[in-house]
Design an enzyme around this catalytic site. Sequence first.
Site, PDB file in Angstrom:
ATOM      1  NE  ARG A  85      37.396  37.328  41.079  1.00 46.15           N
ATOM      2  CZ  ARG A  85      38.165  36.250  41.255  1.00 46.15           C
ATOM      3  NH1 ARG A  85      38.115  35.569  42.358  1.00 46.15           N
ATOM      4  NH2 ARG A  85      38.986  35.886  40.316  1.00 46.15           N
ATOM      5  NE  ARG A 137      43.164  37.789  33.596  1.00 48.04           N
ATOM      6  CZ  ARG A 137      44.226  37.056  33.932  1.00 48.04           C
ATOM      7  NH1 ARG A 137      45.150  36.781  33.053  1.00 48.04           N
ATOM      8  NH2 ARG A 137      44.336  36.589  35.153  1.00 48.04           N
ATOM      9  NE  ARG A 163      48.906  30.582  30.477  1.00 46.48           N
ATOM     10  CZ  ARG A 163      48.521  30.378  31.720  1.00 46.48           C
ATOM     11  NH1 ARG A 163      48.603  29.182  32.257  1.00 46.48           N
ATOM     12  NH2 ARG A 163      48.029  31.337  32.454  1.00 46.48           N
ATOM     13  CE  LYS A 213      43.779  37.958  44.439  1.00 42.42           C
ATOM     14  NZ  LYS A 213      42.893  36.777  44.477  1.00 42.42           N
ATOM     15  NE  ARG A 236      51.871  33.611  34.042  1.00 35.58           N
ATOM     16  CZ  ARG A 236      50.891  33.895  34.885  1.00 35.58           C
ATOM     17  NH1 ARG A 236      51.107  33.914  36.178  1.00 35.58           N
ATOM     18  NH2 ARG A 236      49.702  34.178  34.426  1.00 35.58           N
TER      19      ARG A 236
HETATM   20  P1  AMP Z   1      40.462  32.523  40.832  1.00 37.05           P
HETATM   21  O1  AMP Z   1      41.016  31.152  41.098  1.00 37.05           O
HETATM   22  O2  AMP Z   1      40.213  33.320  42.095  1.00 37.05           O
HETATM   23  O3  AMP Z   1      41.258  33.299  39.818  1.00 37.05           O
HETATM   24  O4  AMP Z   1      39.014  32.313  40.174  1.00 37.05           O
HETATM   25  C1  AMP Z   1      38.854  31.623  38.960  1.00 37.05           C
HETATM   26  C2  AMP Z   1      37.497  31.949  38.349  1.00 37.05           C
HETATM   27  O5  AMP Z   1      36.456  31.550  39.254  1.00 37.05           O
HETATM   28  C3  AMP Z   1      37.241  33.425  38.106  1.00 37.05           C
HETATM   29  O6  AMP Z   1      37.747  33.850  36.857  1.00 37.05           O
HETATM   30  C4  AMP Z   1      35.713  33.468  38.120  1.00 37.05           C
HETATM   31  O7  AMP Z   1      35.182  32.947  36.911  1.00 37.05           O
HETATM   32  C5  AMP Z   1      35.375  32.482  39.231  1.00 37.05           C
HETATM   33  N1  AMP Z   1      35.295  33.122  40.569  1.00 37.05           N
HETATM   34  C6  AMP Z   1      36.114  32.888  41.627  1.00 37.05           C
HETATM   35  N2  AMP Z   1      35.759  33.622  42.696  1.00 37.05           N
HETATM   36  C7  AMP Z   1      34.680  34.353  42.297  1.00 37.05           C
HETATM   37  C8  AMP Z   1      33.861  35.326  42.940  1.00 37.05           C
HETATM   38  N3  AMP Z   1      34.085  35.713  44.207  1.00 37.05           N
HETATM   39  N4  AMP Z   1      32.834  35.860  42.233  1.00 37.05           N
HETATM   40  C9  AMP Z   1      32.587  35.480  40.957  1.00 37.05           C
HETATM   41  N5  AMP Z   1      33.335  34.580  40.285  1.00 37.05           N
HETATM   42  C10 AMP Z   1      34.372  34.012  40.942  1.00 37.05           C
END
Ligand code: AMP
Length: 216
Positions: free
Chosen positions: A87, A172, A161, A13, A126
């Site tokens: 999300r 997940r 990891r 993504k 990975r």
């Molecule tokens: P990402 O970089 O999109 O994988 O986001 C990293 C972390 O940020 C996620 O695991 C959440 O803890 C938090 N996060 C990012 N976007 C959201 C969202 N829209 N709603 C809630 N938590 C978020």
Amino acid sequence: MRLVLVGPPGSGKGTQAEKLCERLGLTYVGTGNILREAIKQNTPVGKIARPLLDQGLLVPDTVVNDLVAELFRTARPERFVMDGYPRTYAQAIAFDALLSQQFLKLDAVINLTIADDEVVRRIGSRRCCSNKDCGVCYNLAFRPPKTENVCDRCGSPLSLRDDDKEETIRRRLVEFHRITDALIEHYRRAGLLVDVSAVPPMETVYKNIERALPQQ
Ligand code: AMP
């Protein structure tokens, strides 16, 4: 063009969001990045977000909704790709309201589809550099190191990891489907959802996304 990208971990993504921004001149809006920056700056939001990000948990809807609302009221991006927001179903409802206040309409929600087993295979192949100061990641299938199990950049051994182990990925993915299925249905009902397979090589996925976008 105003887009939302949805897809499980390992669907590529982030890469597709980057390509869309570069090639269609869209503004990238990634809530993960915004939250990481807030943590770095130790802002009040950063203080709430830090322990949640550390544990891989979602930040409360109201906190991210407020961050995104603030961004749209100040920076007012007109053409954008949302990566990682909305999300949850509640975030999608809040985002709909925000966009209509700003007289903006989404053009499409790109749903990157990939079977769970394929995600497990992808992420499981990975290998990341064990040297914390380096941390480069390779993929045995798409981007192998020149020498087996050795980092090209610093020569340290590579390892799998904990985050990338099958049990963790499956957990997940269950969480992703539990939260995201309602969001996807919401956009499908609104006639905005476009399913694109995330399985082919990245450049093919990108072409398929471009082809599926509504003509402007
Ligand atoms: P990402 O970089 O999109 O994988 O986001 C990293 C972390 O940020 C996620 O695991 C959440 O803890 C938090 N996060 C990012 N976007 C959201 C969202 N829209 N709603 C809630 N938590 C978020």
